[in-house]
Design a protein around this motif. Structure first.
Motif, PDB file in Angstrom:
ATOM      1  N   MET A   1      35.117  28.990  44.028  1.00 59.01           N
ATOM      2  CA  MET A   1      34.290  28.874  45.227  1.00 59.01           C
ATOM      3  C   MET A   1      33.997  30.264  45.786  1.00 59.01           C
ATOM      4  SD  MET A   1      33.647  25.745  45.347  1.00 59.01           S
ATOM      5  CE  MET A   1      32.808  25.679  46.951  1.00 59.01           C
ATOM      6  N   LEU A   2      33.000  30.325  46.625  1.00 54.16           N
ATOM      7  CA  LEU A   2      32.504  31.584  47.152  1.00 54.16           C
ATOM      8  C   LEU A   2      33.553  32.335  47.979  1.00 54.16           C
ATOM      9  CD1 LEU A   2      29.604  32.200  46.451  1.00 54.16           C
ATOM     10  CD2 LEU A   2      28.974  31.660  48.799  1.00 54.16           C
ATOM     11  N   PRO A   3      33.759  33.625  47.705  1.00 55.86           N
ATOM     12  CA  PRO A   3      34.572  34.443  48.608  1.00 55.86           C
ATOM     13  C   PRO A   3      33.882  34.522  49.976  1.00 55.86           C
ATOM     14  CG  PRO A   3      34.321  35.516  46.473  1.00 55.86           C
ATOM     15  CD  PRO A   3      33.381  34.351  46.479  1.00 55.86           C
ATOM     16  N   ASP A   4      34.643  34.726  51.028  1.00 52.10           N
ATOM     17  CA  ASP A   4      34.084  34.740  52.383  1.00 52.10           C
ATOM     18  C   ASP A   4      32.974  35.769  52.539  1.00 52.10           C
ATOM     19  OD1 ASP A   4      35.752  32.707  53.146  1.00 52.10           O
ATOM     20  OD2 ASP A   4      37.278  34.029  54.018  1.00 52.10           O
ATOM     21  N   ASN A   5      33.148  36.957  51.947  1.00 49.02           N
ATOM     22  CA  ASN A   5      32.144  38.013  52.097  1.00 49.02           C
ATOM     23  C   ASN A   5      30.791  37.623  51.527  1.00 49.02           C
ATOM     24  OD1 ASN A   5      33.971  39.643  53.319  1.00 49.02           O
ATOM     25  ND2 ASN A   5      34.234  41.063  51.604  1.00 49.02           N
ATOM     26  N   ALA A   6      30.802  36.704  50.545  1.00 49.63           N
ATOM     27  CA  ALA A   6      29.562  36.353  49.855  1.00 49.63           C
ATOM     28  C   ALA A   6      28.796  35.221  50.527  1.00 49.63           C
ATOM     29  CB  ALA A   6      29.870  35.969  48.409  1.00 49.63           C
ATOM     30  N   ARG A   7      29.373  34.609  51.540  1.00 47.67           N
ATOM     31  CA  ARG A   7      28.734  33.429  52.136  1.00 47.67           C
ATOM     32  C   ARG A   7      27.411  33.782  52.829  1.00 47.67           C
ATOM     33  NH1 ARG A   7      31.902  29.205  51.513  1.00 47.67           N
ATOM     34  NH2 ARG A   7      34.147  29.537  51.169  1.00 47.67           N
ATOM     35  N   GLU A   8      27.410  34.833  53.612  1.00 44.69           N
ATOM     36  CA  GLU A   8      26.178  35.201  54.309  1.00 44.69           C
ATOM     37  C   GLU A   8      25.085  35.648  53.338  1.00 44.69           C
ATOM     38  OE1 GLU A   8      24.580  38.334  57.712  1.00 44.69           O
ATOM     39  OE2 GLU A   8      26.708  37.834  57.594  1.00 44.69           O
ATOM     40  N   PRO A   9      25.381  36.535  52.352  1.00 46.73           N
ATOM     41  CA  PRO A   9      24.347  36.890  51.364  1.00 46.73           C
ATOM     42  C   PRO A   9      23.842  35.678  50.596  1.00 46.73           C
ATOM     43  CG  PRO A   9      26.160  38.453  51.264  1.00 46.73           C
ATOM     44  CD  PRO A   9      26.594  37.345  52.175  1.00 46.73           C
ATOM     45  N   TRP A  10      24.735  34.735  50.274  1.00 42.22           N
ATOM     46  CA  TRP A  10      24.299  33.531  49.555  1.00 42.22           C
ATOM     47  C   TRP A  10      23.374  32.679  50.424  1.00 42.22           C
ATOM     48  CZ3 TRP A  10      22.857  31.116  45.586  1.00 42.22           C
ATOM     49  CH2 TRP A  10      22.727  29.722  45.573  1.00 42.22           C
ATOM     50  N   ASP A  11      23.679  32.540  51.702  1.00 40.21           N
ATOM     51  CA  ASP A  11      22.822  31.765  52.594  1.00 40.21           C
ATOM     52  C   ASP A  11      21.427  32.370  52.660  1.00 40.21           C
ATOM     53  OD1 ASP A  11      24.754  29.890  53.169  1.00 40.21           O
ATOM     54  OD2 ASP A  11      25.452  30.898  54.994  1.00 40.21           O
TER      55      ASP A  11
ATOM     56  N   GLY B   1      35.552  44.287  49.482  1.00 41.90           N
ATOM     57  CA  GLY B   1      36.452  43.174  49.237  1.00 41.90           C
ATOM     58  C   GLY B   1      37.695  43.621  48.511  1.00 41.90           C
ATOM     59  N   GLU B   2      38.425  42.654  47.956  1.00 41.49           N
ATOM     60  CA  GLU B   2      39.640  42.930  47.197  1.00 41.49           C
ATOM     61  C   GLU B   2      39.591  42.186  45.873  1.00 41.49           C
ATOM     62  OE1 GLU B   2      42.794  41.659  49.772  1.00 41.49           O
ATOM     63  OE2 GLU B   2      42.824  43.565  50.879  1.00 41.49           O
ATOM     64  N   VAL B   3      40.410  42.620  44.947  1.00 44.35           N
ATOM     65  CA  VAL B   3      40.465  42.003  43.626  1.00 44.35           C
ATOM     66  C   VAL B   3      40.724  40.503  43.734  1.00 44.35           C
ATOM     67  CG1 VAL B   3      41.897  41.827  41.542  1.00 44.35           C
ATOM     68  CG2 VAL B   3      41.058  44.052  42.289  1.00 44.35           C
TER      69      VAL B   3
ATOM     70  N   ASP C   1      49.622  38.103  35.267  1.00 40.94           N
ATOM     71  CA  ASP C   1      50.906  38.777  35.496  1.00 40.94           C
ATOM     72  C   ASP C   1      50.731  40.191  36.051  1.00 40.94           C
ATOM     73  OD1 ASP C   1      49.741  39.668  33.164  1.00 40.94           O
ATOM     74  OD2 ASP C   1      51.613  39.842  32.043  1.00 40.94           O
ATOM     75  N   HIS C   2      49.570  40.472  36.638  1.00 44.04           N
ATOM     76  CA  HIS C   2      49.336  41.774  37.262  1.00 44.04           C
ATOM     77  C   HIS C   2      49.014  41.580  38.754  1.00 44.04           C
ATOM     78  CE1 HIS C   2      48.691  42.670  32.984  1.00 44.04           C
ATOM     79  NE2 HIS C   2      48.946  43.924  33.270  1.00 44.04           N
ATOM     80  N   GLU C   3      49.845  40.773  39.438  1.00 47.84           N
ATOM     81  CA  GLU C   3      49.570  40.440  40.828  1.00 47.84           C
ATOM     82  C   GLU C   3      49.540  41.656  41.745  1.00 47.84           C
ATOM     83  OE1 GLU C   3      51.955  39.058  39.012  1.00 47.84           O
ATOM     84  OE2 GLU C   3      51.710  36.870  39.004  1.00 47.84           O
ATOM     85  N   HIS C   4      50.158  42.755  41.329  1.00 49.34           N
ATOM     86  CA  HIS C   4      50.170  43.952  42.164  1.00 49.34           C
ATOM     87  C   HIS C   4      48.772  44.539  42.351  1.00 49.34           C
ATOM     88  CE1 HIS C   4      50.337  45.421  38.025  1.00 49.34           C
ATOM     89  NE2 HIS C   4      49.873  46.572  38.460  1.00 49.34           N
ATOM     90  N   LEU C   5      47.812  44.057  41.547  1.00 45.83           N
ATOM     91  CA  LEU C   5      46.439  44.548  41.653  1.00 45.83           C
ATOM     92  C   LEU C   5      45.586  43.701  42.590  1.00 45.83           C
ATOM     93  CD1 LEU C   5      45.724  45.309  37.867  1.00 45.83           C
ATOM     94  CD2 LEU C   5      46.231  46.972  39.674  1.00 45.83           C
ATOM     95  N   ASP C   6      46.133  42.593  43.086  1.00 46.55           N
ATOM     96  CA  ASP C   6      45.331  41.655  43.883  1.00 46.55           C
ATOM     97  C   ASP C   6      44.706  42.296  45.122  1.00 46.55           C
ATOM     98  OD1 ASP C   6      45.692  39.592  42.147  1.00 46.55           O
ATOM     99  OD2 ASP C   6      47.258  38.576  43.297  1.00 46.55           O
ATOM    100  N   GLY C   7      45.374  43.269  45.707  1.00 46.58           N
ATOM    101  CA  GLY C   7      44.873  43.880  46.933  1.00 46.58           C
ATOM    102  C   GLY C   7      44.025  45.115  46.730  1.00 46.58           C
ATOM    103  N   VAL C   8      43.720  45.453  45.478  1.00 44.92           N
ATOM    104  CA  VAL C   8      42.931  46.652  45.198  1.00 44.92           C
ATOM    105  C   VAL C   8      41.507  46.496  45.746  1.00 44.92           C
ATOM    106  CG1 VAL C   8      41.832  47.970  43.329  1.00 44.92           C
ATOM    107  CG2 VAL C   8      44.259  47.400  43.196  1.00 44.92           C
ATOM    108  N   TYR C   9      40.987  47.588  46.289  1.00 44.35           N
ATOM    109  CA  TYR C   9      39.662  47.610  46.919  1.00 44.35           C
ATOM    110  C   TYR C   9      38.555  47.379  45.890  1.00 44.35           C
ATOM    111  CZ  TYR C   9      35.413  49.868  48.747  1.00 44.35           C
ATOM    112  OH  TYR C   9      34.124  50.154  49.113  1.00 44.35           O
ATOM    113  N   VAL C  10      37.555  46.566  46.257  1.00 44.06           N
ATOM    114  CA  VAL C  10      36.390  46.285  45.419  1.00 44.06           C
ATOM    115  C   VAL C  10      35.120  46.523  46.234  1.00 44.06           C
ATOM    116  CG1 VAL C  10      35.110  44.524  44.141  1.00 44.06           C
ATOM    117  CG2 VAL C  10      37.607  44.571  44.036  1.00 44.06           C
ATOM    118  N   ARG C  11      34.213  47.292  45.692  1.00 42.74           N
ATOM    119  CA  ARG C  11      32.909  47.495  46.310  1.00 42.74           C
ATOM    120  C   ARG C  11      31.965  46.389  45.855  1.00 42.74           C
ATOM    121  NH1 ARG C  11      30.063  49.359  50.555  1.00 42.74           N
ATOM    122  NH2 ARG C  11      28.025  50.232  49.985  1.00 42.74           N
ATOM    123  N   GLU C  12      31.309  45.707  46.804  1.00 39.52           N
ATOM    124  CA  GLU C  12      30.417  44.592  46.506  1.00 39.52           C
ATOM    125  C   GLU C  12      28.971  44.981  46.829  1.00 39.52           C
ATOM    126  OE1 GLU C  12      33.812  41.452  48.205  1.00 39.52           O
ATOM    127  OE2 GLU C  12      31.915  41.794  49.270  1.00 39.52           O
TER     128      GLU C  12
END
Length: 308
Positions: free
Chosen positions: A222-232, A246-248, A256-267
């Motif tokens: 399902m859509l990440p929160d950041n993508a809801r407005e652009p999708w609308d 956003g984040e990973v 098994d690489h959960e330590h990467l979940d919080g890494v910064y992502v440019r959208e």
């Protein structure tokens, strides 16, 4: 119930698509083609076994390939409805992709054998709008034919991907933003991905090899929160680009690489209302996801200094 895709499932699909892409690359090399690639020239080289023609088929299909047993040949038909504003003799990027996609069905052996044996015309609505593997293979062939590795790779890897780079390549190769973005991500040496959002969810995603090497895999969800407005905005037919952070964990599976979940992502969002699709270019910093490798290199260097 829809089967949840595992990392192994994804790798199997990826291998099939990469194989189709390599076949297109080999064809470009064999024919000595340069950009912008003319897919109709490729079709003409196969005459009389392959015969191609186009007209406005409206919304019936983008392309169709069928086998005519009586004449022992294949017939490739393409829809020219997108060519309305093009100069005579030129085709819209989506028309060019449709031709290249049907060439994929023709050149990929098990596709061609299926058509020859079943003798049922195969109609496509393409440019990465189908989830069927056979269509994804043809899409991969088309993208590689129009955007060959040898020609596009050096342009992609001068720096981390951006929409400016994508638009520059699309202009040179006369390709759409959709296929150019997907192809550029596939060829990028940097950690990045492109997601396609349709009907309010992530319909597909293509990652770079660097991202997979880090243990970060595509996630259809399902859509990440950041993508809801652009999708609308896209859903309401509003064109235009936008960006966010956003984040990973918002876009990917790390297993098994959960330590990467919080890494910064440019959208970076690209609205394509005509295809009812929102594209998202996702880029990450190499130093954030390969930090452990860098630390190991530092340890080796320090040990070496101590030995001296």
């Amino acid at each position: 119930m829809t089967k949840k895709m595992t990392a192994m499932d994804w790798k199997d699909e990826q291998f099939a698509q990469e194989k189709a892409g390599r076949q297109a690359d080999a064809l470009v090399e064999r024919m000595g083609l340069s950009y912008p690639i003319d897919p109709l020239r490729v079709a003409k080289e196969e005459y009389p076994l392959l015969r191609a023609g186009g007209r406005n088929f409206r919304d019936r299909f983008d392309g169709k390939l069928r086998y005519v047993a009586e004449k022992r040949c294949f017939v490739l038909m393409f829809n020219t409805k997108y060519d309305v504003e093009m100069r005579p003799g030129q085709h819209h990027p989506r028309t060019r992709f449709s031709i290249a996609h049907e060439l994929g069905h023709y050149f990929i052996e098990h596709h061609r054998d299926y058509l020859r044996n079943r003798r049922i015309p195969h109609a496509s609505v393409n440019e990465f709008r189908s989830g069927a593997l056979i269509e994804r293979e043809a899409d991969a062939f088309a993208a590689s034919l129009l955007l060959p590795t040898r020609l596009v790779g050096p342009m992609v890897n001068q720096e981390i991907l951006s929409l400016e780079i994508i638009d520059s390549i699309a202009c040179r190769f006369e390709t759409s933003r959709v296929s150019t973005l997907i192809r550029a991500v596939q060829l990028s040496d940097f950690p990045c991905a492109v997601a396609g959002i349709r009907q309010g969810s992530v319909a597909w995603m293509f990652p770079s090899e660097s991202l997979i090497r880090a243990g970060i895999y595509p996630n259809r969800r399902m859509l990440p929160d950041n993508a809801r407005e652009p999708w609308d905005r896209c859903r309401m037919g509003v064109p235009g680009d936008s960006s966010d952070d956003g984040e990973v964990r918002d876009w990917f599976r790390t297993y098994d690489h959960e330590h990467l979940d919080g890494v910064y992502v440019r959208e970076e969002y690209i609205s394509v209302p005509s295809m009812e699709t929102l594209l998202v270019l996702l880029t990450l910093d190499e130093s954030d996801i390969f930090q452990d490798d860098d630390d190991d290199d530092d340890d080796v260097s320090e040990d070496g200094d101590d030995d001296e």
